[in-house]
Design an enzyme around this catalytic site. Structure first.
Site, short mmCIF file in Angstrom:
data_model
loop_
_atom_site.label_atom_id
_atom_site.label_comp_id
_atom_site.label_asym_id
_atom_site.label_seq_id
_atom_site.Cartn_x
_atom_site.Cartn_y
_atom_site.Cartn_z
N GLU A 1 18.20 25.93 -27.10
CA GLU A 1 19.46 25.37 -26.60
C GLU A 1 20.49 25.34 -27.71
O GLU A 1 20.15 25.06 -28.86
CB GLU A 1 19.22 23.95 -26.05
CG GLU A 1 18.26 23.91 -24.88
CD GLU A 1 18.08 22.50 -24.32
OE1 GLU A 1 18.72 21.55 -24.83
OE2 GLU A 1 17.30 22.34 -23.36
N ARG B 1 11.01 18.72 -20.68
CA ARG B 1 11.04 19.61 -21.83
C ARG B 1 10.55 20.98 -21.41
O ARG B 1 9.51 21.11 -20.74
CB ARG B 1 10.14 19.08 -22.98
CG ARG B 1 10.61 17.76 -23.59
CD ARG B 1 11.90 17.92 -24.36
NE ARG B 1 12.33 16.68 -24.99
CZ ARG B 1 13.08 15.76 -24.42
NH1 ARG B 1 13.47 15.92 -23.16
NH2 ARG B 1 13.44 14.68 -25.08
N ILE C 1 10.53 7.37 -15.70
CA ILE C 1 11.31 8.34 -14.95
C ILE C 1 10.54 8.82 -13.73
O ILE C 1 11.08 8.89 -12.63
CB ILE C 1 11.71 9.52 -15.85
CG1 ILE C 1 12.61 9.04 -17.00
CG2 ILE C 1 12.43 10.60 -15.04
CD1 ILE C 1 12.95 10.12 -18.01
N HIS D 1 21.25 20.96 -19.81
CA HIS D 1 20.63 19.76 -20.38
C HIS D 1 21.55 18.55 -20.21
O HIS D 1 22.02 17.94 -21.19
CB HIS D 1 20.28 19.95 -21.85
CG HIS D 1 19.15 19.05 -22.28
ND1 HIS D 1 18.31 19.35 -23.31
CD2 HIS D 1 18.72 17.86 -21.80
CE1 HIS D 1 17.41 18.40 -23.47
NE2 HIS D 1 17.64 17.47 -22.56
N THR E 1 13.12 18.62 -15.80
CA THR E 1 14.20 17.97 -16.53
C THR E 1 13.66 17.26 -17.77
O THR E 1 14.37 16.46 -18.38
CB THR E 1 14.92 16.94 -15.64
OG1 THR E 1 13.98 15.95 -15.19
CG2 THR E 1 15.58 17.60 -14.44
N GLY F 1 5.52 7.87 -15.60
CA GLY F 1 6.12 6.85 -16.45
C GLY F 1 7.37 6.30 -15.79
O GLY F 1 7.52 6.34 -14.56
N SER G 1 -2.48 11.38 -16.32
CA SER G 1 -3.61 10.61 -16.83
C SER G 1 -4.20 9.75 -15.72
O SER G 1 -3.55 9.49 -14.70
CB SER G 1 -3.17 9.73 -17.99
OG SER G 1 -2.28 8.72 -17.52
#
Length: 332
Positions: free
Chosen positions: A271, A242, A161, A290, A240, A159, A181
């Site tokens: 977290e 999840r 990022i 994070h 970075t 995507g 995908s």
């Protein structure tokens, strides 16, 4: 409106230019987190609107039901499964979403890759102790870092990022190998990169493997122990996105077995991360708290939209709603 901004660990929001948008409202900024249902309910019960910093606090049905004054949840960025949307809708709570940007998380991803590859943090820490060019006092861990040029960068999730990080890899002379995908793989090929022949080949061939997937039911635990076991002993695993994308405990066990050999992580299943977390005891892990979106430009962007959604709602304009069918009368 009485507005609460949650989990602002650094008390950063009052210093933002966009904070002026809330000048006509009663605003409380909470710098500490609390996790207990009872404590959260007591803390948040007086407020009409909550501004959430990403998913630092989760809102399930039980908690939402104990917030009788709540009319609006304004999310910085997009929702990511931490709010029970169906419950909020039934209870007459509107949920407004904001916008995001790939820039800060992409840059942090690359910073982690560079730092881990060249062992910058342990070298720097040991230099403070008077140790010159020493990555570790343990001979087995005191090996050389590696350059990125000529190596393979695996990107799972092509995507915004993922595409940005792939561009960084190309600029550094890396071979970019995509997985995800069919549409993602096709786009990567169209952009001049390569698509892995198989999932197994993707994990086996990557020198650096970086996750860039959204978390939802289909991707939760999508990275398995078997996948990680296919990685080489000198490979670097980067997350970075999840923590929940990886099966519980699979990464810790894989690192202890030496495949992959290293990890760079910015996200964790709980977290803030506890100081006694097993991940922090593994010397081949570079961990950051994070920070993907935690920088001034991103905060100005995210919070400007979140605050504007609150102002609009207070003025009778329900904009950018995730649940436009929420029923006000259910709570009034």
């Amino acid at each position: 409106m009485k507005i609460a901004i949650l989990d602002d660990y650094q008390n950063a929001t009052p210093s933002l230019k966009c904070f002026e948008l809330l000048a006509d409202h009663d605003v409380k900024v909470f710098n500490s987190s609390t996790r207990g249902l009872g404590q959260l309910a007591i803390r948040l019960a007086p407020y009409d609107a909550l501004v959430l910093i990403r998913e630092r606090t989760a809102f399930n049905r039980a908690l939402l039901a104990r917030l009788p004054n709540l009319k609006l949840i304004s999310q910085t960025g997009r929702l990511s499964g931490h709010v029970d949307v169906a419950a909020a809708t039934e209870l007459g709570i509107a949920i407004a979403e904001g916008v995001g940007s790939p820039t800060a998380p992409s840059e942090l991803t690359w910073a982690l890759i560079m730092a881990a590859a060249r062992k910058i943090v342990p070298y720097a820490n040991n230099l403070r102790d008077g140790l010159w060019q020493t990555a570790s006092i343990n001979p087995e861990l005191n090996g050389l870092g590696f350059a990125l040029k000529g190596r393979t960068l695996g990107i799972w999730g092509y995507g915004k990022i993922g595409q940005t990080v792939a561009g960084y890899g190309r600029a550094f002379g890396m071979r970019v190998l995509a997985w995800g995908s069919q549409a993602s793989r096709d786009q990567a090929v169209a952009d001049g990169h390569q698509a892995a022949a198989s999932r197994a080949a993707f994990f086996e061939q990557a020198d650096v493997l970086s996750l860039h997937l959204r978390l939802h039911d289909a991707t939760r635990g999508i990275v398995t122990a078997e996948d990680l076991a296919r990685m080489r002993s000198d490979a670097l695993f980067v997350n970075t996105s999840r923590a929940e994308l990886v099966q519980p405990d699979a990464l810790e066990q894989a690192l202890q077995k030496g495949r992959p050999g290293h990890a760079a992580l910015d996200v964790f299943s709980s977290e803030p991360l506890a100081a006694d977390s097993p991940l922090l005891r593994i010397p081949t892990v570079l961990a950051t708290p994070h920070l993907g979106y935690v920088e001034r430009d991103s905060y100005e962007l995210y919070f400007r939209h979140a605050f504007q959604n609150v102002v609009d709602f207070a003025n009778g304009v329900a904009a950018n709603l995730n649940n436009p069918d929420y029923a006000r009368q259910a709570r009034r």
